[in-house]
Design a protein around this motif. Structure first.
Motif, PDB file in Angstrom:
ATOM      1  N   THR A   1       0.898  -1.220   0.036  1.00  0.00           N
ATOM      2  CA  THR A   1      -0.136   0.005  -0.053  1.00  0.00           C
ATOM      3  C   THR A   1       0.822   1.212   0.112  1.00  0.00           C
ATOM      4  OG1 THR A   1      -0.179  -0.340   2.393  1.00  0.00           O
ATOM      5  CG2 THR A   1      -2.001  -1.087   0.865  1.00  0.00           C
ATOM      6  N   PHE A   2       2.149   1.134   0.318  1.00  0.00           N
ATOM      7  CA  PHE A   2       2.964   2.303   0.387  1.00  0.00           C
ATOM      8  C   PHE A   2       3.104   2.966  -0.854  1.00  0.00           C
ATOM      9  CE2 PHE A   2       5.900  -0.604  -1.454  1.00  0.00           C
ATOM     10  CZ  PHE A   2       7.255   0.324  -1.738  1.00  0.00           C
ATOM     11  N   VAL A   3       2.841   2.105  -1.915  1.00  0.00           N
ATOM     12  CA  VAL A   3       3.061   2.727  -3.276  1.00  0.00           C
ATOM     13  C   VAL A   3       2.343   4.093  -3.536  1.00  0.00           C
ATOM     14  CG1 VAL A   3       2.531   2.219  -5.742  1.00  0.00           C
ATOM     15  CG2 VAL A   3       3.252   0.353  -4.248  1.00  0.00           C
ATOM     16  N   GLU A   4       1.174   4.280  -2.921  1.00  0.00           N
ATOM     17  CA  GLU A   4       0.398   5.441  -2.944  1.00  0.00           C
ATOM     18  C   GLU A   4       1.215   6.688  -2.457  1.00  0.00           C
ATOM     19  OE1 GLU A   4      -3.024   7.888  -3.686  1.00  0.00           O
ATOM     20  OE2 GLU A   4      -2.136   5.959  -4.653  1.00  0.00           O
ATOM     21  N   ASP A   5       2.199   6.425  -1.433  1.00  0.00           N
ATOM     22  CA  ASP A   5       2.853   7.545  -0.876  1.00  0.00           C
ATOM     23  C   ASP A   5       4.328   7.685  -1.297  1.00  0.00           C
ATOM     24  OD1 ASP A   5       0.519   7.487   0.751  1.00  0.00           O
ATOM     25  OD2 ASP A   5       1.248   5.812   1.949  1.00  0.00           O
ATOM     26  N   MET A   6       4.645   7.292  -2.331  1.00  0.00           N
ATOM     27  CA  MET A   6       5.856   7.001  -2.868  1.00  0.00           C
ATOM     28  C   MET A   6       5.836   8.076  -4.142  1.00  0.00           C
ATOM     29  SD  MET A   6       8.245   5.614  -0.923  1.00  0.00           S
ATOM     30  CE  MET A   6       7.395   6.340   0.440  1.00  0.00           C
ATOM     31  N   PRO A   7       7.235   8.500  -4.778  1.00  0.00           N
ATOM     32  CA  PRO A   7       7.208   9.335  -5.965  1.00  0.00           C
ATOM     33  C   PRO A   7       6.899   8.245  -7.147  1.00  0.00           C
ATOM     34  CG  PRO A   7       9.189   9.641  -4.614  1.00  0.00           C
ATOM     35  CD  PRO A   7       8.370   8.733  -3.904  1.00  0.00           C
ATOM     36  N   ALA A   8       6.314   8.609  -8.217  1.00  0.00           N
ATOM     37  CA  ALA A   8       5.945   7.920  -9.115  1.00  0.00           C
ATOM     38  C   ALA A   8       7.169   6.991  -9.999  1.00  0.00           C
ATOM     39  CB  ALA A   8       5.036   8.705 -10.470  1.00  0.00           C
ATOM     40  N   ASP A   9       8.395   8.039  -9.912  1.00  0.00           N
ATOM     41  CA  ASP A   9       9.527   7.345 -10.579  1.00  0.00           C
ATOM     42  C   ASP A   9      10.148   6.021  -9.797  1.00  0.00           C
ATOM     43  OD1 ASP A   9      10.834   8.552  -8.403  1.00  0.00           O
ATOM     44  OD2 ASP A   9      12.188   9.648  -9.804  1.00  0.00           O
ATOM     45  N   LEU A  10       9.695   5.899  -8.637  1.00  0.00           N
ATOM     46  CA  LEU A  10      10.042   4.733  -8.001  1.00  0.00           C
ATOM     47  C   LEU A  10       9.888   3.447  -8.802  1.00  0.00           C
ATOM     48  CD1 LEU A  10      11.915   4.135  -5.276  1.00  0.00           C
ATOM     49  CD2 LEU A  10       9.619   3.883  -4.113  1.00  0.00           C
ATOM     50  N   PHE A  11       8.692   3.398  -9.596  1.00  0.00           N
ATOM     51  CA  PHE A  11       8.141   2.057 -10.082  1.00  0.00           C
ATOM     52  C   PHE A  11       8.214   2.339 -11.551  1.00  0.00           C
ATOM     53  CE2 PHE A  11       6.300   3.424  -6.094  1.00  0.00           C
ATOM     54  CZ  PHE A  11       6.703   2.389  -5.430  1.00  0.00           C
ATOM     55  N   PRO A  12       9.388   2.828 -12.343  1.00  0.00           N
ATOM     56  CA  PRO A  12       8.986   2.907 -13.702  1.00  0.00           C
ATOM     57  C   PRO A  12       8.766   1.743 -14.636  1.00  0.00           C
ATOM     58  CG  PRO A  12      11.579   2.887 -13.097  1.00  0.00           C
ATOM     59  CD  PRO A  12      10.623   2.783 -11.846  1.00  0.00           C
ATOM     60  N   ASP A  13       9.174   0.327 -14.000  1.00  0.00           N
ATOM     61  CA  ASP A  13       8.975  -0.657 -15.001  1.00  0.00           C
ATOM     62  C   ASP A  13       7.869  -1.618 -14.406  1.00  0.00           C
ATOM     63  OD1 ASP A  13      10.357  -1.256 -12.526  1.00  0.00           O
ATOM     64  OD2 ASP A  13      11.626  -2.736 -13.513  1.00  0.00           O
ATOM     65  N   ARG A  14       7.066  -0.843 -13.569  1.00  0.00           N
ATOM     66  CA  ARG A  14       5.755  -1.706 -12.896  1.00  0.00           C
ATOM     67  C   ARG A  14       4.509  -1.098 -13.516  1.00  0.00           C
ATOM     68  NH1 ARG A  14       8.228  -6.395 -10.841  1.00  0.00           N
ATOM     69  NH2 ARG A  14      10.083  -5.622  -9.698  1.00  0.00           N
ATOM     70  N   PRO A  15       3.778  -1.910 -13.411  1.00  0.00           N
ATOM     71  CA  PRO A  15       2.112  -1.589 -13.802  1.00  0.00           C
ATOM     72  C   PRO A  15       1.488  -0.753 -12.764  1.00  0.00           C
ATOM     73  CG  PRO A  15       2.098  -3.749 -13.641  1.00  0.00           C
ATOM     74  CD  PRO A  15       3.445  -3.533 -13.182  1.00  0.00           C
ATOM     75  N   TRP A  16       1.696  -0.555 -11.611  1.00  0.00           N
ATOM     76  CA  TRP A  16       1.261   0.209 -10.538  1.00  0.00           C
ATOM     77  C   TRP A  16       2.110   1.559 -10.206  1.00  0.00           C
ATOM     78  CZ3 TRP A  16       3.229  -4.859  -9.821  1.00  0.00           C
ATOM     79  CH2 TRP A  16       4.659  -5.049  -9.405  1.00  0.00           C
ATOM     80  N   SER A  17       1.360   2.381  -9.656  1.00  0.00           N
ATOM     81  CA  SER A  17       1.766   3.640  -9.412  1.00  0.00           C
ATOM     82  C   SER A  17       0.905   4.516  -8.476  1.00  0.00           C
ATOM     83  CB  SER A  17       1.916   4.499 -10.816  1.00  0.00           C
ATOM     84  OG  SER A  17       0.775   4.575 -11.251  1.00  0.00           O
ATOM     85  N   PRO A  18       1.356   5.605  -7.946  1.00  0.00           N
ATOM     86  CA  PRO A  18       0.395   6.368  -7.069  1.00  0.00           C
ATOM     87  C   PRO A  18      -0.973   6.584  -7.859  1.00  0.00           C
ATOM     88  CG  PRO A  18       2.436   7.489  -7.018  1.00  0.00           C
ATOM     89  CD  PRO A  18       2.601   6.117  -7.917  1.00  0.00           C
ATOM     90  N   GLY A  19      -1.930   6.342  -7.296  1.00  0.00           N
ATOM     91  CA  GLY A  19      -3.365   6.469  -7.823  1.00  0.00           C
ATOM     92  C   GLY A  19      -3.794   4.986  -8.343  1.00  0.00           C
ATOM     93  N   ASP A  20      -3.002   4.167  -8.536  1.00  0.00           N
ATOM     94  CA  ASP A  20      -3.504   2.620  -8.984  1.00  0.00           C
ATOM     95  C   ASP A  20      -2.456   1.733  -8.266  1.00  0.00           C
ATOM     96  OD1 ASP A  20      -3.741   0.425 -10.348  1.00  0.00           O
ATOM     97  OD2 ASP A  20      -3.114   1.324 -12.441  1.00  0.00           O
TER      98      ASP A  20
END
Length: 259
Positions: free
Chosen positions: A201-220
């Motif tokens: 769930t921490f993905v929501e609180d991290m910068p979007a560039d932390l997951f450049p190769d993943r299909p999840w991001s803040p907001g999703d």
């Protein structure tokens, strides 16, 4: 006379309750979480010889939850190298041991009905072989397939039918839609007083560039799914004290307790 055990517990609760107001401390914790994730710190650990992609704090959290709620079945989505399955199996084995000691009996580890059921869309052969060769393997069953596929859901529901205390851990695909589908399928299996732990769930609180190769991001991500799910499921409540005391955790607002 004040019970010293209760006094310590009360002092600890008070300390934890104050952490959310300590903005400097929580900001440091959040910054360290981001910095450590960028450095793949979470990949550094084993549990009883198998890689476990979890922070040590979250491993301790699992120990506390298992000890407190005493499940006889733990269902996990996402297997990877198997370290989390081994962790859960070892925690259930410790419950078995303590039960045997209290009963004045000799522990027969293979006689216990406590089990761990792991699901993964792709259980790689070298990981399956290592898990099946592990001393904790007698407590572990695995199903290969998508956790949201109807046939897999049906298998899990059939497997869980005879268990009385069930815990669920969701840690596979971290997109909103996938986690919503997992919650719909597996959260209803969680028994009263037990937990559905939604990881990442921490993905929501991290910068979007932390997951450049993943299909999840803040907001999703899993946290957006948890928020949506809880709107229609008042039988679950967020255990806020757990992430407050951990500070560094991938599951803020992800420790869901069934009332």
């Amino acid at each position: 006379m004040t019970d010293p055990i209760q006094q310590f517990a009360g002092e600890r609760r008070q300390q934890i309750a104050g952490y959310p107001q300590d903005t400097a401390f929580t900001a440091q914790s959040q910054a360290w979480l981001e910095a450590s994730m960028r450095r793949r710190y979470v990949y550094n650990f084993d549990w009883l010889g198998r890689p476990i992609i979890q922070y040590p704090q979250d491993m301790v959290a699992m120990q506390e939850l298992v000890w407190t709620t005493r499940p006889d079945l733990i269902i996990e989505t996402g297997i990877a190298h198997g370290g989390s399955l081994i962790l859960s199996a070892s925690l259930l084995t410790m419950l078995d041991y303590c039960d045997a000691v209290q009963a004045g009996a000799v522990l027969d580890p293979r006689a216990s009905k406590r089990r761990v059921l792991g699901l993964d869309i792709d259980i790689r052969e070298h990981n399956r072989a290592a898990i099946e060769a592990h001393p904790m393997a007698h407590k572990i069953d695995m199903i290969q397939g998508s956790s949201v596929a109807p046939d897999v859901i049906a298998q899990v529901k059939s497997y869980a039918r005879d268990y009385k205390r069930i815990m669920v851990c969701l840690d596979s695909m971290h997109t909103h839609d996938h986690v919503m589908a997992e919650l719909a399928a597996y959260a209803p299996l969680v028994t009263s007083g037990c937990y559905c732990v939604v990881f990442d769930t921490f993905v929501e609180d991290m910068p979007a560039d932390l997951f450049p190769d993943r299909p999840w991001s803040p907001g999703d991500n899993p946290k957006t799914a948890v928020r949506a799910y809880l709107k229609d499921h008042p039988e679950f409540e967020i255990d806020a004290a757990m992430p407050h005391k951990l500070q560094v955790t991938v599951a803020p607002d992800g420790f869901l307790k069934r009332k």
